[in-house]
Write an enzyme that holds these catalytic residues in place. Sequence first.
Site, PDB file in Angstrom:
ATOM      1  N   THR A 178       0.838  -1.192   0.000  1.00 47.22           N
ATOM      2  CA  THR A 178       0.000   0.000   0.000  1.00 47.22           C
ATOM      3  C   THR A 178       0.878   1.249   0.000  1.00 47.22           C
ATOM      4  OG1 THR A 178      -0.190   0.145   2.425  1.00 47.22           O
ATOM      5  CG2 THR A 178      -1.792  -1.242   1.257  1.00 47.22           C
ATOM      6  N   GLY A 179       0.370   2.301  -0.616  1.00 43.55           N
ATOM      7  CA  GLY A 179       1.129   3.544  -0.674  1.00 43.55           C
ATOM      8  C   GLY A 179       2.468   3.369  -1.357  1.00 43.55           C
ATOM      9  N   SER A 180       2.454   2.765  -2.542  1.00 44.37           N
ATOM     10  CA  SER A 180       3.719   2.354  -3.172  1.00 44.37           C
ATOM     11  C   SER A 180       4.033   3.079  -4.461  1.00 44.37           C
ATOM     12  CB  SER A 180       3.712   0.842  -3.403  1.00 44.37           C
ATOM     13  OG  SER A 180       2.516   0.400  -4.008  1.00 44.37           O
ATOM     14  N   THR A 181       3.506   4.286  -4.629  1.00 47.07           N
ATOM     15  CA  THR A 181       3.831   5.053  -5.825  1.00 47.07           C
ATOM     16  C   THR A 181       5.091   5.889  -5.653  1.00 47.07           C
ATOM     17  OG1 THR A 181       2.377   6.870  -5.135  1.00 47.07           O
ATOM     18  CG2 THR A 181       1.427   5.170  -6.575  1.00 47.07           C
ATOM     19  N   GLY A 217       8.606   6.828  -2.580  1.00 44.08           N
ATOM     20  CA  GLY A 217       9.223   6.638  -1.275  1.00 44.08           C
ATOM     21  C   GLY A 217       9.541   5.202  -0.934  1.00 44.08           C
ATOM     22  N   ILE A 218       9.399   4.878   0.348  1.00 46.85           N
ATOM     23  CA  ILE A 218       9.723   3.542   0.845  1.00 46.85           C
ATOM     24  C   ILE A 218       8.831   2.491   0.188  1.00 46.85           C
ATOM     25  CG2 ILE A 218       9.657   2.061   2.895  1.00 46.85           C
ATOM     26  CD1 ILE A 218      10.503   4.581   4.518  1.00 46.85           C
ATOM     27  N   GLY A 219       7.567   2.810  -0.001  1.00 55.23           N
ATOM     28  CA  GLY A 219       6.659   1.862  -0.631  1.00 55.23           C
ATOM     29  C   GLY A 219       7.057   1.538  -2.055  1.00 55.23           C
ATOM     30  N   TYR A 234       1.477  12.003  14.733  1.00 56.31           N
ATOM     31  CA  TYR A 234       2.129  10.975  13.913  1.00 56.31           C
ATOM     32  C   TYR A 234       2.727   9.882  14.793  1.00 56.31           C
ATOM     33  CZ  TYR A 234       5.733   8.949  10.824  1.00 56.31           C
ATOM     34  OH  TYR A 234       6.538   8.092  10.109  1.00 56.31           O
TER      35      TYR A 234
END
Length: 270
Positions: free
Chosen positions: A13-16, A18-20, A160
């Site tokens: 998830t959230g892989s467009t 950065g770390i993802g 956060y």
Amino acid sequence: MIIDLTGRKAIVTGSTAGIGRATAEGLARAGAAVVVNGRTNARVEEAVRQIRRTVPKADITGVAADMATAEGVAALIAAAPDADILVNNVGSAHIREYHGVDDIAAIPDEDWLGLFQLNVMSGVRATRHYLPRMAGQGWGRVVFVSSESAVNIPKEMLDYGMTKTAQLAVSRGFAEAVAGTGVTVNAVLPGPTRSEILGDFMAKQAEAQAITQDEAEQGFLAAMRPTSLLGRFAITDEVANMIVYACSEQASATSGAALRVEGGVVRFVG
């Protein structure tokens, strides 16, 4: 060590970016079929194109879905109902300056609740679906991408830090729920990383101060993370390497753990 995930299907998830994004590529390089996720079709399609360019034989698909909502998670599940590997990476933060307790008192409810929905409930909802299926087949990997902020709560990002601590509790609880099934659940704790959110913030700070990004990052570490042993920001691939390992067959004896990739920021032995 050769990590071979041929025949496994992974969702990140959230892989467009950065770390993802680095994790999706790392899993693809290891042979997994990977589902890339982001909020918009444009970003998902671009990430899929990039990974196919760098890993030509990769089996990559994309699903645009807003993981901050129950409807978004349901859309992801409808598009990809089964997975052997789930990396709950999606998340965000509100980076603020801190001058005193009034700054914390001023954080509105929508910031607390919004981050909780995205950073915590996205992973809870996805894991709730995929984990029983993994247990039923006798193999699976779930990774929650938490943060050193989970145990080293930053006063400038208290909302956060709260969500990242919650991820540790959720990860451990799910791990205990599937004990002995062949499924592992772990959390990975990155430290300051040149990823999209923090990297972009540092780039803007550098521009505003007419210094280099390296100098801005060094200033951040000196002021906000002086205990760093690494002495620099990590890059996304360095974090992704730990995540890919936690998803591998080689990590079969690691479950319920908080795996630190935070450059020694946290002064804790254990």
